[in-house]
Design a protein around this motif. Structure first.
Motif, PDB file in Angstrom:
ATOM      1  N   UNK A 219     -11.381 -23.068 -51.845  1.00 42.84           N
ATOM      2  CA  UNK A 219     -10.752 -22.331 -50.634  1.00 42.84           C
ATOM      3  C   UNK A 219     -10.057 -23.216 -49.703  1.00 42.84           C
ATOM      4  N   UNK A 220      -8.815 -22.613 -49.359  1.00 43.50           N
ATOM      5  CA  UNK A 220      -8.059 -23.497 -48.375  1.00 43.50           C
ATOM      6  C   UNK A 220      -8.859 -23.754 -47.211  1.00 43.50           C
ATOM      7  N   UNK A 221      -8.745 -25.121 -46.808  1.00 38.34           N
ATOM      8  CA  UNK A 221      -9.377 -25.670 -45.722  1.00 38.34           C
ATOM      9  C   UNK A 221      -8.517 -26.140 -44.507  1.00 38.34           C
ATOM     10  N   UNK A 222      -9.002 -25.826 -43.318  1.00 34.55           N
ATOM     11  CA  UNK A 222      -8.204 -26.216 -42.153  1.00 34.55           C
ATOM     12  C   UNK A 222      -8.660 -27.396 -41.359  1.00 34.55           C
ATOM     13  N   UNK A 223      -7.740 -28.128 -40.858  1.00 32.43           N
ATOM     14  CA  UNK A 223      -8.321 -29.234 -40.243  1.00 32.43           C
ATOM     15  C   UNK A 223      -8.677 -29.229 -38.878  1.00 32.43           C
ATOM     16  N   UNK A 224      -8.581 -27.730 -38.330  1.00 34.81           N
ATOM     17  CA  UNK A 224      -9.128 -27.661 -37.217  1.00 34.81           C
ATOM     18  C   UNK A 224      -9.362 -26.005 -37.126  1.00 34.81           C
ATOM     19  N   UNK A 225     -10.029 -25.618 -36.126  1.00 32.71           N
ATOM     20  CA  UNK A 225     -10.137 -24.135 -35.857  1.00 32.71           C
ATOM     21  C   UNK A 225      -8.860 -23.650 -35.337  1.00 32.71           C
ATOM     22  N   UNK A 226      -7.833 -24.500 -34.505  1.00 30.26           N
ATOM     23  CA  UNK A 226      -6.820 -24.301 -33.859  1.00 30.26           C
ATOM     24  C   UNK A 226      -5.863 -23.822 -34.847  1.00 30.26           C
ATOM     25  N   UNK A 227      -5.995 -24.194 -36.299  1.00 31.54           N
ATOM     26  CA  UNK A 227      -5.055 -23.790 -37.298  1.00 31.54           C
ATOM     27  C   UNK A 227      -5.504 -22.126 -37.857  1.00 31.54           C
ATOM     28  N   UNK A 228      -6.598 -21.799 -37.487  1.00 30.07           N
ATOM     29  CA  UNK A 228      -6.944 -20.296 -38.097  1.00 30.07           C
ATOM     30  C   UNK A 228      -6.165 -19.527 -37.239  1.00 30.07           C
TER      31      UNK A 228
END
Length: 898
Positions: free
Chosen positions: A57-66
């Motif tokens: 699954x695509x991972x995000x560096x921070x929750x800010x990017x979600x």
């Protein structure tokens, strides 16, 4: 009703796993894999600073990017990153957070980081569960936010525990027994979300039918008891305690030294209406039986068996477990005489002889179920010549479906009766391989029934119409002693405090010289008792400081000097004030009793009743209870002792005045409610006979009471707030009473709701209900006055007491604010009821240390808006929905409105 504020934690629509990883054996990998494998139906977002893909699954560096709202963030990263993560989550609007790593053994620097992170969470309104190494599971929703590697079945039981290790063991045991869970919540340190809030959510959770609780230590007894009592009113709760014997009694009186922390915990759970067990097997068995709605109405068991040997063994087990085997009623015995062989046992156990046919079984069991002396029936079957196990089993299943009392079935043997056992399992009947297990479950159900009765008791500190105590005088005595630096009252002072609460005492007067003693004895009348008077000597007999049955002045003068000499020789450092003189009471048929109070570090004041005199230490015949008491609870304390059984008359002893004894217990309960400075009380001996009771000796240990924001804050159970009861008159002259709601108001509350208009019902309950469900009715009338208050306005109508209006508040998790609701009967609107009732509610909230009251009313309800303005609320139209108006009021100043 609005969703519970912990719904984003237990039923999230979106979850971010911060620290999700593909690294084998890492917590981030285990948690994320379990969420994927659990078939979670919401949105799932892996967050990893170094990798762009985790688990495919695509991972995000921070929750800010979600670019989506997040209900829950599961954190599986090192603690050093936690403050930054908390800020990112707060700015993103994350509602709840699970710390799925164990930080409990952190070094001081890491502990400081954890505290900083929790402060940030509070700033953003994020609720945090943990830190806990096992994570959290919601199997019914496919939410397995945990590093647990084995299977967890979905089911209707919730498990809440303070230990991840014990939780893992319980889950493994449950899986082997095919037991499933709605929720599994290891609390860990419970730095934020705690027992109370989790229990609140589970009470309202439709997937949860029973709650299993493991407790090791309790941080806040009042909040724990408050939540547990609220849960126990609605759903069966079964508790197992670890560390029962880690603490020991510490104090000056014998009761304080005898106090067992495990017994105190048992007494607390009894008042919470929950079931206390001692093993994991008992925990799950009791929970399954309670969740299946098996109930008994008392401790009386009848045993039906086709063989006297198994019947006697079962009877022995029942006696050992404290289960009563009652004598069957005469009509039942006559019926059994007619239908059973002549050589049947003619008693309980009911041996219907080895060749018993299925119909003989049914007839005997049905007769026992119909017996008014029986609360449940244990049926034991042994395969013998001429018996039919399967047909008998089928008849028992049919009998259970039509009976109102429970049947417990035990088919002994193995292969021969296996088909019957399969039949019982399919029919969901309570069946056991050994009668002992069935009796154990029956005993647990009887204990649960008793505890549910104790739960319904809401005694006030000054309950009833007994003569009010002299609180001013009692407080003056205690404060004077404290100002002198004393922690123990002299006997005469202790008796004065008891007398201030109208407890009969043998009067004691101080004599500083032998001449004064002779004068006092002449006035009292011989014979008299002399006791050394010293604040430094708690037990006078230990230093030879007591002389009994002194019949004349010569003997009195000799005794006076002897007592003082012996006391000074034994305790040269002690301050000897003199000698007290008191009448010598001779009551031939009196029982020597003891009533005491000790202080438990967790639950505060604990009351004790039992055999007094020298028997107090030798026999250990005592019962414990948490105050406040009422008549029902006082009776339960008396009946729980062996000495209590002699009060009704025993051999040559005439009956004692039980009501007078109960009144002493109630008065002592009042004392510890109203005088938080009291740490220990020892009334021993308390003489009880047909002429009443009298305290011959008494000791009071005191200490300064710490400042508390809440009244009765020193107690684990909040008394019924009788100080809030007041009489008033409406504008039209109608006399009314405003008082806190009681459990017995349920029928009146139901009638009140039924008589509201459809619009009023919808405005209050956000639905078109015509009556309250049983669960709602219990929650609205059986209150814990610490976390919730409901003030009812009533008046005496033509058909008895009628409810005109009700106002209530429920405290928020911050314990500083509360949400209110107000409903006035349509026929009584416009008479000034709203302002009058709300002002009383304001006072109650302020007394509990609350600072803000808020709620919501329909914007179209002009009368309500006008009332809110008049009462000093700030009123603003809700920006998202103009049909609602948000109202709030600070509770620091005086209440507005008239």
């Amino acid at each position: 009703m609005n969703p519970h504020y912990l719904t984003p934690l237990f039923s999230p629509r979106s979850v971010a796993v911060i620290g999700a990883s593909d690294t084998p054996a890492s917590i981030g990998q285990a948690v994320f894999a379990n969420l994927l494998a659990g078939n979670f139906q919401g949105k799932l977002y892996p967050v990893n600073l170094k990798h762009k893909v985790v688990g495919g699954m695509t991972a995000y560096a921070s929750v800010r990017q979600i670019d989506a709202p997040l209900d829950l963030a599961v954190v599986a990263t090192p603690i050093r990153a936690l403050p930054a993560i908390m800020k990112d989550c707060g700015r993103h609007g994350v509602k709840t957070m699970l710390l799925a790593k164990d930080f409990s053994d952190s070094i001081p620097l890491e502990r400081e980081i954890l505290n900083e992170s929790l402060a940030i969470a509070r700033q953003y309104g994020i609720r945090v569960l943990g830190p806990v190494v096992l994570g959290m599971m919601r199997p019914v929703a496919g939410l397995i936010a945990s590093s647990y590697t084995s299977k967890v079945r979905p089911g209707n039981l919730a498990l809440v525990t303070q230990s991840s290790a014990l939780c893992a063991a319980m889950l493994d045991w449950a899986d082997s027994k095919s037991i499933g869970f709605s929720s599994v919540v290891p609390l860990g340190e419970a730095l934020d979300v705690d027992f109370g809030e989790v229990l609140d959510y589970l009470v309202a959770d439709s997937f949860t039918q029973g709650i299993l609780l493991h407790v090791h230590h309790i941080h806040d007894a009042r909040r724990f008891m408050s939540a547990l009592r609220a849960a126990g009113r609605v759903k069966p709760v079964v508790v197992i305690k670890s560390g029962r014997f880690e603490e020991s009694g510490d104090g000056l009186t014998p009761l304080a030294h005898r106090l067992d922390s495990g017994e105190v915990f048992d007494a607390a759970l009894a008042r919470a209406g929950v079931l206390n067990v001692s093993t994991i097997a008992q925990l799950f068995t009791a929970a399954k039986v309670l969740a299946a709605n098996y109930r008994v109405q008392g401790p009386r068991l009848a045993i039906v068996v086709n063989g006297i040997g198994p019947g006697v063994l079962a009877a022995d087990s029942a006696t050992r477990m404290g289960v009563e085997l009652p004598r069957l009623a005469e009509p039942t015995l006559a019926l059994l005489d007619d239908v059973l062989p002549r050589n049947w046992s003619h008693g309980n156990p009911v041996d219907i002889i080895g060749d018993a046919s299925p119909m003989r079984y049914r007839t005997a069991v049905k007769a026992c179920l119909d017996d008014p002396n029986v609360d449940g029936v244990l049926v034991i079957f042994t395969p013998q010549a001429g018996t039919d196990h399967l047909t008998t089993a089928q008849l028992m299943i049919g009998l259970q479906r039509e009976a109102t009392k429970p049947l417990f079935l035990s088919w002994l043997g193995d292969a021969k009766v296996s088909e019957s056992r399969e039949l019982f399992s399919k029919a969901k009947c309570a069946h056991f391989r050994a009668p002992e297990y069935a009796i154990e479950v029956f005993q647990s159900l009887a204990a649960y029934h008793r505890n549910q009765q104790l739960l319904l008791q809401t005694p006030g500190p000054l309950e009833g119409k007994r003569e009010a105590p002299d609180l001013v005088g009692a407080r003056a005595l205690i404060h004077a002693a404290l100002s002198e630096g004393r922690s123990v009252l002299a006997e005469r002072e202790a008796k004065q405090v008891l007398a201030a609460f109208n407890i009969p005492v043998n009067p004691s007067e101080l004599a500083k010289t032998a001449d004064e003693a002779a004068s006092l004895a002449e006035r009292m009348g011989y014979p008299v008792v002399l006791k050394v008077d010293s604040p430094d000597i708690l037990y006078k007999s230990d230093v030879g400081g007591v002389e009994l049955n002194i019949g004349n002045e010569i003997a009195l003068r000799e005794a006076y000097h002897a007592i003082v000499t012996r006391a000074r020789r034994a305790r040269p450092e002690a301050l000897i004030e003199g000698v007290t003189v008191q009448p010598m009471k001779k009551r031939r048929f009196a029982r020597e009793l003891v009533v005491g109070v000790a202080h438990d570090d967790t639950f505060g004041p604990v009351m004790s009743f039992g055999a007094g005199g020298i028997a107090a230490d030798l026999l250990h015949d005592q019962t414990l209870a948490l105050p406040p008491l009422n008549g029902f609870l006082a009776d339960a304390m008396i009946d729980g002792t062996r000495i209590g059984k002699t009060l009704a008359g025993f051999k040559h002893l005439p009956p004692a005045d039980r009501d007078a004894l109960k009144d002493v217990l109630l008065r002592v309960s009042e004392m510890v409610c109203e005088l938080p400075e009291i740490r220990e009380i020892d009334i021993n001996p308390l003489l009880s006979d047909g002429d009443g009771v009298i305290a011959l000796d008494a000791r009071l240990v005191i200490a300064p009471a710490p400042p508390r924001a809440k009244r009765y804050g020193h107690m684990a159970i909040m008394p019924y707030p009788s100080d809030k009861v007041r009489d008033a008159v409406l504008r039209d002259g109608t006399p009314v009473q405003i008082r806190p709601v009681r459990p017995e108001d349920a029928e009146m509350q139901q009638a009140f709701v039924a008589n509201l208009s459809e619009e009023s019902r919808y405005n209050r309950y956000m639905s078109s209900i015509k009556q309250l469900s049983q669960i709602m009715l219990v929650r609205f009338t059986q209150l814990d006055y610490d976390r919730e208050m409901a003030m009812s306005m009533v008046h005496d109508g033509e058909n008895g007491e009628e409810q005109l209006a009700i106002a209530r508040y429920i405290t928020d998790p911050d314990n500083e604010s509360c949400e209110f609701a107000l409903v006035v009967a349509d026929a009584w609107q416009g008479r000034g009821i709203g302002p009058m009732l709300m002002n009383v509610l304001f006072d109650a909230a302020r007394d509990q240390g609350l600072k803000l009251m808020h709620g919501e009313v329909l914007a179209g309800n002009k009368a309500m808006l006008k009332l809110m303005h008049k009462l000093g609320f700030s009123v603003n139209v809700h920006p998202e929905d103009r049909s609602l108006t948000v109202v709030s009021k600070p509770l620091t100043g005086a209440a507005g409105g008239e």
